[in-house]
Design an enzyme around this catalytic site. Sequence first.
Site, PDB file in Angstrom:
ATOM      1  N   ASP A  27      43.829  89.222  54.352  1.00  0.00           N
ATOM      2  CA  ASP A  27      43.131  90.307  53.664  1.00  0.00           C
ATOM      3  C   ASP A  27      42.855  91.444  54.641  1.00  0.00           C
ATOM      4  OD1 ASP A  27      43.158  88.645  51.536  1.00  0.00           O
ATOM      5  OD2 ASP A  27      41.006  88.310  51.434  1.00  0.00           O
ATOM      6  N   ASP A  71      32.737  88.137  68.007  1.00  0.00           N
ATOM      7  CA  ASP A  71      32.690  86.830  67.359  1.00  0.00           C
ATOM      8  C   ASP A  71      31.433  86.748  66.518  1.00  0.00           C
ATOM      9  OD1 ASP A  71      32.506  83.919  66.953  1.00  0.00           O
ATOM     10  OD2 ASP A  71      34.095  83.850  68.468  1.00  0.00           O
ATOM     11  N   LEU A  93      34.925  89.964  56.320  1.00  0.00           N
ATOM     12  CA  LEU A  93      35.928  89.005  55.834  1.00  0.00           C
ATOM     13  C   LEU A  93      36.001  87.774  56.728  1.00  0.00           C
ATOM     14  CD1 LEU A  93      38.894  91.468  55.118  1.00  0.00           C
ATOM     15  CD2 LEU A  93      36.906  90.974  53.717  1.00  0.00           C
ATOM     16  N   ALA A  94      35.205  87.758  57.782  1.00  0.00           N
ATOM     17  CA  ALA A  94      35.363  86.691  58.771  1.00  0.00           C
ATOM     18  C   ALA A  94      34.759  85.387  58.290  1.00  0.00           C
ATOM     19  CB  ALA A  94      34.687  87.115  60.074  1.00  0.00           C
ATOM     20  N   SER A  97      37.848  79.582  56.840  1.00  0.00           N
ATOM     21  CA  SER A  97      38.136  79.725  55.412  1.00  0.00           C
ATOM     22  C   SER A  97      38.876  78.555  54.776  1.00  0.00           C
ATOM     23  CB  SER A  97      38.947  81.011  55.196  1.00  0.00           C
ATOM     24  OG  SER A  97      40.206  80.881  55.812  1.00  0.00           O
ATOM     25  N   TYR A 108      30.275  73.595  62.469  1.00  0.00           N
ATOM     26  CA  TYR A 108      30.906  74.849  62.887  1.00  0.00           C
ATOM     27  C   TYR A 108      31.063  75.786  61.687  1.00  0.00           C
ATOM     28  CZ  TYR A 108      34.564  78.086  64.330  1.00  0.00           C
ATOM     29  OH  TYR A 108      35.280  79.220  64.575  1.00  0.00           O
ATOM     30  N   THR A 138      33.231  83.838  47.253  1.00  0.00           N
ATOM     31  CA  THR A 138      34.398  83.087  46.799  1.00  0.00           C
ATOM     32  C   THR A 138      34.147  82.323  45.508  1.00  0.00           C
ATOM     33  OG1 THR A 138      35.634  81.042  47.305  1.00  0.00           O
ATOM     34  CG2 THR A 138      33.616  81.366  48.515  1.00  0.00           C
ATOM     35  N   GLU A 140      34.860  79.429  45.119  1.00  0.00           N
ATOM     36  CA  GLU A 140      34.431  78.081  45.491  1.00  0.00           C
ATOM     37  C   GLU A 140      32.928  77.881  45.265  1.00  0.00           C
ATOM     38  OE1 GLU A 140      36.117  75.177  46.995  1.00  0.00           O
ATOM     39  OE2 GLU A 140      37.690  76.200  45.897  1.00  0.00           O
ATOM     40  N   TYR A 161      32.381  74.185  53.224  1.00  0.00           N
ATOM     41  CA  TYR A 161      32.793  75.596  53.178  1.00  0.00           C
ATOM     42  C   TYR A 161      32.040  76.334  52.068  1.00  0.00           C
ATOM     43  CZ  TYR A 161      35.587  79.629  51.796  1.00  0.00           C
ATOM     44  OH  TYR A 161      35.974  80.889  51.419  1.00  0.00           O
ATOM     45  N   LYS A 165      29.180  79.306  52.187  1.00  0.00           N
ATOM     46  CA  LYS A 165      29.417  80.595  51.528  1.00  0.00           C
ATOM     47  C   LYS A 165      28.309  80.928  50.531  1.00  0.00           C
ATOM     48  CE  LYS A 165      33.296  82.554  52.907  1.00  0.00           C
ATOM     49  NZ  LYS A 165      33.347  83.977  53.304  1.00  0.00           N
ATOM     50  N   HIS A 191      43.534  84.375  46.209  1.00  0.00           N
ATOM     51  CA  HIS A 191      44.469  85.501  46.223  1.00  0.00           C
ATOM     52  C   HIS A 191      45.460  85.264  47.353  1.00  0.00           C
ATOM     53  CE1 HIS A 191      40.695  86.370  48.234  1.00  0.00           C
ATOM     54  NE2 HIS A 191      41.365  87.114  49.108  1.00  0.00           N
ATOM     55  N   ARG A 196      49.852  84.798  53.653  1.00  0.00           N
ATOM     56  CA  ARG A 196      48.922  83.674  53.551  1.00  0.00           C
ATOM     57  C   ARG A 196      49.184  82.664  54.664  1.00  0.00           C
ATOM     58  NH1 ARG A 196      44.062  81.830  51.882  1.00  0.00           N
ATOM     59  NH2 ARG A 196      44.052  81.283  49.686  1.00  0.00           N
TER      60      ARG A 196
HETATM   61  N1  GDD Z   1      45.799  73.345  51.370  1.00  0.00           N
HETATM   62  C1  GDD Z   1      46.364  72.404  50.588  1.00  0.00           C
HETATM   63  N2  GDD Z   1      47.389  71.653  51.092  1.00  0.00           N
HETATM   64  N3  GDD Z   1      45.909  72.272  49.320  1.00  0.00           N
HETATM   65  C2  GDD Z   1      46.503  71.337  48.539  1.00  0.00           C
HETATM   66  C3  GDD Z   1      47.561  70.529  49.005  1.00  0.00           C
HETATM   67  C4  GDD Z   1      48.011  70.684  50.345  1.00  0.00           C
HETATM   68  O1  GDD Z   1      48.930  70.017  50.814  1.00  0.00           O
HETATM   69  N4  GDD Z   1      47.954  69.726  47.970  1.00  0.00           N
HETATM   70  C5  GDD Z   1      47.172  70.023  46.927  1.00  0.00           C
HETATM   71  N5  GDD Z   1      46.292  70.987  47.252  1.00  0.00           N
HETATM   72  C6  GDD Z   1      45.258  71.537  46.363  1.00  0.00           C
HETATM   73  C7  GDD Z   1      43.858  71.510  46.970  1.00  0.00           C
HETATM   74  O2  GDD Z   1      43.303  70.185  46.861  1.00  0.00           O
HETATM   75  C8  GDD Z   1      43.160  72.550  46.099  1.00  0.00           C
HETATM   76  O3  GDD Z   1      42.725  71.957  44.910  1.00  0.00           O
HETATM   77  C9  GDD Z   1      44.269  73.556  45.783  1.00  0.00           C
HETATM   78  O4  GDD Z   1      45.510  72.909  46.140  1.00  0.00           O
HETATM   79  C10 GDD Z   1      44.155  74.885  46.517  1.00  0.00           C
HETATM   80  O5  GDD Z   1      43.984  74.631  47.898  1.00  0.00           O
HETATM   81  P1  GDD Z   1      44.073  75.809  48.986  1.00  0.00           P
HETATM   82  O6  GDD Z   1      45.325  76.579  48.838  1.00  0.00           O
HETATM   83  O7  GDD Z   1      43.795  75.197  50.313  1.00  0.00           O
HETATM   84  O8  GDD Z   1      42.909  76.830  48.564  1.00  0.00           O
HETATM   85  P2  GDD Z   1      41.406  76.583  48.105  1.00  0.00           P
HETATM   86  O9  GDD Z   1      41.352  76.829  46.621  1.00  0.00           O
HETATM   87  O10 GDD Z   1      40.875  75.297  48.589  1.00  0.00           O
HETATM   88  O11 GDD Z   1      40.619  77.739  48.871  1.00  0.00           O
HETATM   89  C11 GDD Z   1      41.156  79.072  48.996  1.00  0.00           C
HETATM   90  O12 GDD Z   1      40.668  79.887  47.962  1.00  0.00           O
HETATM   91  C12 GDD Z   1      39.252  80.100  47.961  1.00  0.00           C
HETATM   92  C13 GDD Z   1      38.923  81.019  46.781  1.00  0.00           C
HETATM   93  O13 GDD Z   1      38.646  80.266  45.639  1.00  0.00           O
HETATM   94  C14 GDD Z   1      40.736  79.590  50.370  1.00  0.00           C
HETATM   95  O14 GDD Z   1      41.373  80.819  50.593  1.00  0.00           O
HETATM   96  C15 GDD Z   1      39.238  79.790  50.431  1.00  0.00           C
HETATM   97  O15 GDD Z   1      38.905  80.395  51.688  1.00  0.00           O
HETATM   98  C16 GDD Z   1      38.820  80.696  49.277  1.00  0.00           C
HETATM   99  O16 GDD Z   1      37.426  80.889  49.299  1.00  0.00           O
END
Ligand code: GDD
Length: 333
Positions: A27, A71, A93-94, A97, A108, A138, A140, A161, A165, A191, A196
């Site tokens: 971002d 930092d 944005l830090a 994540s 941490y 987020t 989340e 996390y 947040k 997003h 990414r």
């Molecule tokens: N990373 C990851 N790796 N996720 C997996 C995998 C894998 O191998 N297999 C399945 N998943 C599923 C995770 O369990 C989760 O339900 C979904 O894919 C999305 O995972 P991520 O892409 O890691 O994103 P996130 O939704 O947990 O978090 C991201 O989006 C948030 C906004 O809603 C991050 O960018 C966060 O920082 C952000 O706040």
Amino acid sequence: MIYWSSGVFLFPHRVKTPGCSEYQPKDGSYLAELLLSKGYEVYGLIRRTSHFNRDNIDHIKSKDFHLYYGDLEDTSSLCHLMKDIRPDEVYHLASMSHVQISNDIPEYTFDTNAQGTVRLLEAIRLADINPCVYNAATSELFGGSNGFLNEESVMHPKSPYAISKLYSYWMMRYYRDAYGLYTWNGILFNHESSRRGENFITRKITLSLARILAGKQSFLEVGNTEAKRDWGYAPDYVEAMWMMLQSSKPDDYVVATGETHSVQEFIDRACGLAGLDPGKIVRVNPCYVRPMDVDCLCGDASKARRVLFWEPTVKFDELVRIMLKADMQRLKQ
Ligand code: GDD
């Protein structure tokens, strides 16, 4: 007419994960491009890491783009930055994540994401400035639901996390109400883009498929494929950040596409485009399954549409195509 002002944005924190490449500012890089195109002078904060990891910003060549070491865990660096630059706009944005990794480093995560936000807000107060401050909140925070989620929905965070947040989100609101700071929370749903980090699921899928096509990898290993997310396009979302800070009243906004798709759907769509059979290349590896996952996220961004006139330009099908194409091209190079 070009309006010259000084803007500050902060890059996402980066953590080195075994077996994964380092996170890149995603971002932050799009936002820097957007602000520079609007005539801002941009100051970015970067952490010292043992590896240089600036691929996403290496192409930005502008006399108005400045990088500083600092930092979120180093209060004095934030204080100096705010005092010296006296920014008009701050984009915070830090963070640490990665949701799954926050289970391994909860302390941490809290220190950086939650206390880090307070350190930043205090640095602003101590510098005796009152810039417009954007905070990357987020989806989340909600912890998931089968319905549409908006600014009024119940928040029930389900990971270290998300909990960190939530603290950061409320601190932004507190400093707004108690001290009159101009603070906005952008409650952004997932997003994505070709910038990414490689250990988030969308990029992991597109990069793995590109590598499989190039003969450099045999399987795509994933965790929970039933999880559903509202996936938008990162450049659209940094536009929303900027729009928030141009609006007249500090507030909180959901930013989302209003569509939700499962990880399996993402895999199927990407495999369809790549001409690969998901049944032959996808394997579930329990190490990627989270202790507690958010099942479904779908956002209702009607407030952002109504007040900011923000609209997403890229939705699911197109997003998968853009990301896969970029990784296939990258592999060719
Ligand atoms: N990373 C990851 N790796 N996720 C997996 C995998 C894998 O191998 N297999 C399945 N998943 C599923 C995770 O369990 C989760 O339900 C979904 O894919 C999305 O995972 P991520 O892409 O890691 O994103 P996130 O939704 O947990 O978090 C991201 O989006 C948030 C906004 O809603 C991050 O960018 C966060 O920082 C952000 O706040």
